[in-house]
Design an enzyme around this catalytic site. Sequence first.
Site, PDB file in Angstrom:
ATOM      1  NE  ARG A  30      -4.137  -1.700   0.166  1.00  0.00           N
ATOM      2  CZ  ARG A  30      -5.263  -1.812   0.851  1.00  0.00           C
ATOM      3  NH1 ARG A  30      -5.604  -0.886   1.699  1.00  0.00           N
ATOM      4  NH2 ARG A  30      -6.057  -2.844   0.650  1.00  0.00           N
ATOM      5  NE  ARG A  34      -7.449   5.057   2.017  1.00  0.00           N
ATOM      6  CZ  ARG A  34      -8.240   4.260   2.723  1.00  0.00           C
ATOM      7  NH1 ARG A  34      -9.400   4.688   3.145  1.00  0.00           N
ATOM      8  NH2 ARG A  34      -7.858   3.033   3.015  1.00  0.00           N
ATOM      9  NE  ARG A  43      -9.432   7.302  -6.498  1.00  0.00           N
ATOM     10  CZ  ARG A  43      -9.847   6.639  -5.432  1.00  0.00           C
ATOM     11  NH1 ARG A  43      -9.012   5.928  -4.716  1.00  0.00           N
ATOM     12  NH2 ARG A  43     -11.126   6.662  -5.076  1.00  0.00           N
ATOM     13  CG  ASP A  79      -8.969  -3.793  -4.326  1.00  0.00           C
ATOM     14  OD1 ASP A  79      -8.436  -3.159  -3.412  1.00  0.00           O
ATOM     15  OD2 ASP A  79      -9.748  -4.748  -4.119  1.00  0.00           O
ATOM     16  CE1 TYR A 154     -13.243  -7.563   1.742  1.00  0.00           C
ATOM     17  CE2 TYR A 154     -11.471  -8.934   0.892  1.00  0.00           C
ATOM     18  CZ  TYR A 154     -11.903  -7.908   1.709  1.00  0.00           C
ATOM     19  OH  TYR A 154     -11.012  -7.248   2.504  1.00  0.00           O
TER      20      TYR A 154
HETATM   21  O1  CP3 Z   1      -0.045   0.131  -3.051  1.00  0.00           O
HETATM   22  C1  CP3 Z   1      -0.476  -1.041  -3.161  1.00  0.00           C
HETATM   23  O2  CP3 Z   1      -0.293  -1.922  -2.305  1.00  0.00           O
HETATM   24  C2  CP3 Z   1      -1.190  -1.416  -4.458  1.00  0.00           C
HETATM   25  C3  CP3 Z   1      -2.579  -1.278  -4.444  1.00  0.00           C
HETATM   26  C4  CP3 Z   1      -3.488  -2.218  -3.673  1.00  0.00           C
HETATM   27  C5  CP3 Z   1      -4.783  -1.813  -3.302  1.00  0.00           C
HETATM   28  N1  CP3 Z   1      -5.449  -2.882  -2.794  1.00  0.00           N
HETATM   29  C6  CP3 Z   1      -5.319  -0.459  -3.519  1.00  0.00           C
HETATM   30  C7  CP3 Z   1      -6.443  -0.011  -2.679  1.00  0.00           C
HETATM   31  C8  CP3 Z   1      -3.341  -3.555  -3.297  1.00  0.00           C
HETATM   32  C9  CP3 Z   1      -2.130  -4.462  -3.410  1.00  0.00           C
HETATM   33  C10 CP3 Z   1      -4.587  -3.963  -2.753  1.00  0.00           C
HETATM   34  C11 CP3 Z   1      -4.871  -5.331  -2.307  1.00  0.00           C
HETATM   35  C12 CP3 Z   1      -6.027  -5.562  -1.425  1.00  0.00           C
HETATM   36  N2  CP3 Z   1      -7.296  -5.066  -1.528  1.00  0.00           N
HETATM   37  C13 CP3 Z   1      -6.022  -6.486  -0.361  1.00  0.00           C
HETATM   38  C14 CP3 Z   1      -4.837  -7.312   0.038  1.00  0.00           C
HETATM   39  C15 CP3 Z   1      -3.824  -6.476   0.752  1.00  0.00           C
HETATM   40  C16 CP3 Z   1      -4.119  -6.235   2.200  1.00  0.00           C
HETATM   41  O3  CP3 Z   1      -4.222  -5.056   2.550  1.00  0.00           O
HETATM   42  O4  CP3 Z   1      -4.183  -7.204   2.952  1.00  0.00           O
HETATM   43  C17 CP3 Z   1      -7.286  -6.487   0.226  1.00  0.00           C
HETATM   44  C18 CP3 Z   1      -7.717  -7.296   1.420  1.00  0.00           C
HETATM   45  C19 CP3 Z   1      -8.099  -5.596  -0.525  1.00  0.00           C
HETATM   46  C20 CP3 Z   1      -9.525  -5.268  -0.326  1.00  0.00           C
HETATM   47  C21 CP3 Z   1      -9.662  -3.815  -0.029  1.00  0.00           C
HETATM   48  N3  CP3 Z   1      -9.689  -2.834  -1.006  1.00  0.00           N
HETATM   49  C22 CP3 Z   1      -9.671  -3.161   1.228  1.00  0.00           C
HETATM   50  C23 CP3 Z   1      -9.665  -3.863   2.567  1.00  0.00           C
HETATM   51  C24 CP3 Z   1      -9.711  -1.783   0.998  1.00  0.00           C
HETATM   52  C25 CP3 Z   1      -9.635  -0.655   1.986  1.00  0.00           C
HETATM   53  C26 CP3 Z   1     -10.962  -0.104   2.372  1.00  0.00           C
HETATM   54  C27 CP3 Z   1     -10.767   1.253   3.008  1.00  0.00           C
HETATM   55  O5  CP3 Z   1     -11.149   2.258   2.349  1.00  0.00           O
HETATM   56  O6  CP3 Z   1     -10.241   1.335   4.117  1.00  0.00           O
HETATM   57  C28 CP3 Z   1      -9.725  -1.603  -0.396  1.00  0.00           C
HETATM   58  C29 CP3 Z   1      -9.727  -0.313  -1.113  1.00  0.00           C
HETATM   59  C30 CP3 Z   1      -8.396   0.084  -1.617  1.00  0.00           C
HETATM   60  N4  CP3 Z   1      -7.578  -0.703  -2.340  1.00  0.00           N
HETATM   61  C31 CP3 Z   1      -7.800   1.367  -1.487  1.00  0.00           C
HETATM   62  C32 CP3 Z   1      -6.584   1.315  -2.152  1.00  0.00           C
HETATM   63  C33 CP3 Z   1      -5.591   2.429  -2.348  1.00  0.00           C
HETATM   64  C34 CP3 Z   1      -8.431   2.571  -0.798  1.00  0.00           C
HETATM   65  C35 CP3 Z   1      -9.331   3.199  -1.786  1.00  0.00           C
HETATM   66  C36 CP3 Z   1      -9.337   4.700  -1.712  1.00  0.00           C
HETATM   67  O7  CP3 Z   1      -8.267   5.337  -1.803  1.00  0.00           O
HETATM   68  O8  CP3 Z   1     -10.461   5.214  -1.608  1.00  0.00           O
END
Ligand code: CP3
Length: 345
Positions: A30, A34, A43, A79, A154
Amino acid sequence: MNADPRLTDSAFLRAVRGEPVPHTPVWFMRQAGRSLPEYLAVREGVGMLESCMDPALVVEITLQPVRRYGVDAAIFFSDIVLPLKAVDVDLDIVPGVGPVVAHPVRTLADVEAIPDLTPEHVPFITEAVRGLVAELGGTPLIGFAGAPFTVASYLVEGGPSKEHAKTKAMMFGAPDVWDALLRKIAGISAAYLEVQVAAGASAVQLFDSWAGALTPADYRDHVMPHSAHVLERAGALGVPRIHFGVGTSNLLGLMGEAGADVVGVDWRTPLAHAIPLVGDRAVQGNLDPTLVFAPTEVMTARAAEIIEAGRAARGHVFNLGHGVIPSTDPDQLKRLTEFVQSYPV
Ligand code: CP3
């Protein structure tokens, strides 16, 4: 593929192969997202899934942390649920919540209604990866996908879950549906990785973030064969594979055996404990992501301990033990990157 000779010789790929490194390579799960003001700026007014389908935006967001920190690898901005969206599963990523699925999967018919993924579903991924590889030069790009268990959670729960109760109820109570679902997701995740590697990604990471909810026996019997299928298909393309989960200290050996070249370790498990469990494999990790909120010298002292412990592994890629927390100060991650890269090897 991998046209740039600097890639093969990069600190990241050398560490993954267990070869001597000029410095311990470092990147952060990540790292894009954010915590970065430049991310929030681009974004503005664009939905998460919409962003993932816009190649120019994906290139820009993926490059942001590389520019800012000089990390040793880029992680593709996408994602784990994006490939499901691409095959038309009705879902959204809700800010502050995570993936939400409109019609949770409960029956064999629900599973069979999910199409398999082909490259034609994700032309924007191919375009984004190609664009990135051209921009990144000697910095490797890590592609990724969600592991079958974590993605299934999910789909079955319909959204984020602490207990994964409905998911495990299906695993224990409807093994035929479970098997079909994990097979379906494994095929989709493998195809998604194949697209990324075909377009030039240098390595892949399989995220089984929630596998720590399982006992070793349940993981081995109901989950591991499906993750192994994904890792095997990625391995057939000749790229190294990182396998990561949270709270997996009882699963690290199996996660390695599933077909990983590198086992990702969360912050709860000391590397000294993890390394003998993963066998002759590299490890990735594992600074507690909250340590970036501590004074710099407290953070770097912990980082030094982790680098020292990592010497016992076949190879070590420095990372946090889970994703960057959104309120993280980017300047502190910059100091951490510089510390790791200048620490004697
Ligand atoms: O920088 C990186 O790591 C690459 C991008 C990335 C994202 N999601 C972007 C994202 C990666 C590798 C993921 C994988 C992901 N997504 C996982 C496995 C990694 C982990 O954290 O264990 C999981 C479980 C998800 C599912 C998911 N998507 C979650 C739990 C969330 C967060 C919800 C929140 O808003 O708190 C997301 C959304 C997400 N994926 C965001 C990002 C940057 C936030 C979206 C935003 O900016 O509004």
